[in-house]
Design a protein around this motif. Structure first.
Motif, PDB file in Angstrom:
ATOM      1  N   CYS A 162     -33.836  38.129  22.299  1.00 23.89           N
ATOM      2  CA  CYS A 162     -32.688  37.245  22.059  1.00 23.89           C
ATOM      3  C   CYS A 162     -33.223  35.839  21.836  1.00 23.89           C
ATOM      4  CB  CYS A 162     -31.725  37.271  23.245  1.00 23.89           C
ATOM      5  SG  CYS A 162     -30.310  36.167  23.015  1.00 23.89           S
ATOM      6  N   CYS A 167     -30.850  32.973  27.732  1.00 18.82           N
ATOM      7  CA  CYS A 167     -30.294  34.321  27.900  1.00 18.82           C
ATOM      8  C   CYS A 167     -30.965  35.047  29.067  1.00 18.82           C
ATOM      9  CB  CYS A 167     -30.479  35.125  26.619  1.00 18.82           C
ATOM     10  SG  CYS A 167     -29.802  36.796  26.719  1.00 18.82           S
ATOM     11  N   THR A 183     -31.773  37.980  29.390  1.00 22.33           N
ATOM     12  CA  THR A 183     -32.804  38.945  28.977  1.00 22.33           C
ATOM     13  C   THR A 183     -34.172  38.278  28.821  1.00 22.33           C
ATOM     14  OG1 THR A 183     -32.333  38.612  26.622  1.00 22.33           O
ATOM     15  CG2 THR A 183     -31.141  40.386  27.730  1.00 22.33           C
ATOM     16  N   CYS A 209     -25.949  39.160  20.686  1.00 22.55           N
ATOM     17  CA  CYS A 209     -26.394  39.589  22.021  1.00 22.55           C
ATOM     18  C   CYS A 209     -25.204  40.036  22.861  1.00 22.55           C
ATOM     19  CB  CYS A 209     -27.121  38.430  22.702  1.00 22.55           C
ATOM     20  SG  CYS A 209     -27.690  38.831  24.361  1.00 22.55           S
ATOM     21  N   CYS A 254     -25.282  37.242  26.113  1.00 25.68           N
ATOM     22  CA  CYS A 254     -24.946  35.815  25.959  1.00 25.68           C
ATOM     23  C   CYS A 254     -24.124  35.538  24.705  1.00 25.68           C
ATOM     24  CB  CYS A 254     -26.217  34.965  25.948  1.00 25.68           C
ATOM     25  SG  CYS A 254     -27.177  35.113  24.419  1.00 25.68           S
TER      26      CYS A 254
HETATM   27 ZN    ZN Z   1     -28.830  36.806  24.689  1.00 25.69          ZN
END
Ligand code: ZN
Ligand code: CTP
Length: 151
Positions: free
Chosen positions: A108, A113, A115, A136, A139
């Motif tokens: 991402c 984010c 992740t 995503c 987010c």
């Molecule tokens: Zn994200």
């Protein structure tokens, strides 16, 4: 008739992945995990291609890929064609197609984010196919092709 010259030797059994943009050859290798299998693999790159300018080709002996694996390739080689080879003959041709959701492999682009901070696999929905844009799941930021980092 024009003589067809093979730049990379024919294989007896396995899969030929043709029409890969030369710039993305190593991304395809990585997406399919080819660096860690023991099958015979031959490839050629910067070969001339009408459609792509410069193309790459990968030949993996004694291996067929699942549709999920094949469709991952669409992220970096949307025009790729797979040829399933049996006893030197092209038994089947498959075109890659982009899935509606992409799980993992792509980072991402939003530095905040979750992740990018925790061990969570990325998950995106495909909001545009060409140029590729991925939204995503966590987010909601959109990662576009030019910012895409594949790992
Ligand atoms: Zn994200
Ligand atoms: N091939 C191979 N080994 C074989 C047979 C085919 O490596 N025993 C490769 C060819 O070199 C080619 C691809 O598989 O790159 C597809 O083969 P074929 O359908 O015969 O070639 P084209 O007609 O050129 O395919 P397309 O136009 O669909 O790319």
């Amino acid at each position: 008739m024009e003589q067809k010259e093979l730049k990379v030797s024919a294989i007896k059994n396995g899969t030929v992945i043709d029409h890969i943009p030369a710039a993305n050859l190593f991304k395809v290798i990585s997406l399919l995990g080819l660096q860690s299998i023991s099958n015979q693999i031959t490839f050629g790159t910067n070969l001339e291609s009408g459609k792509l300018g410069r193309k790459a080709i990968i030949k993996v002996a004694d291996r067929v890929f699942s549709d999920d694996e094949i469709n991952k390739i669409a992220l970096v080689a949307p025009m790729a064609k797979l040829n399933i080879i049996e006893n030197y003959e092209v038994k089947e041709k498959k075109q890659v197609s982009l899935p509606d959701e992409v799980s993992g492999y792509v980072r991402c682009m939003n530095p905040k984010c979750i992740t990018n901070h925790e061990a969570i696999r990325t998950l995106f929905s495909v909001v545009n196919k060409a140029p590729l844009a991925l939204k995503c799941h966590y987010c909601e930021k959109v990662t576009t092709e030019e910012h895409m980092i594949i790992e």
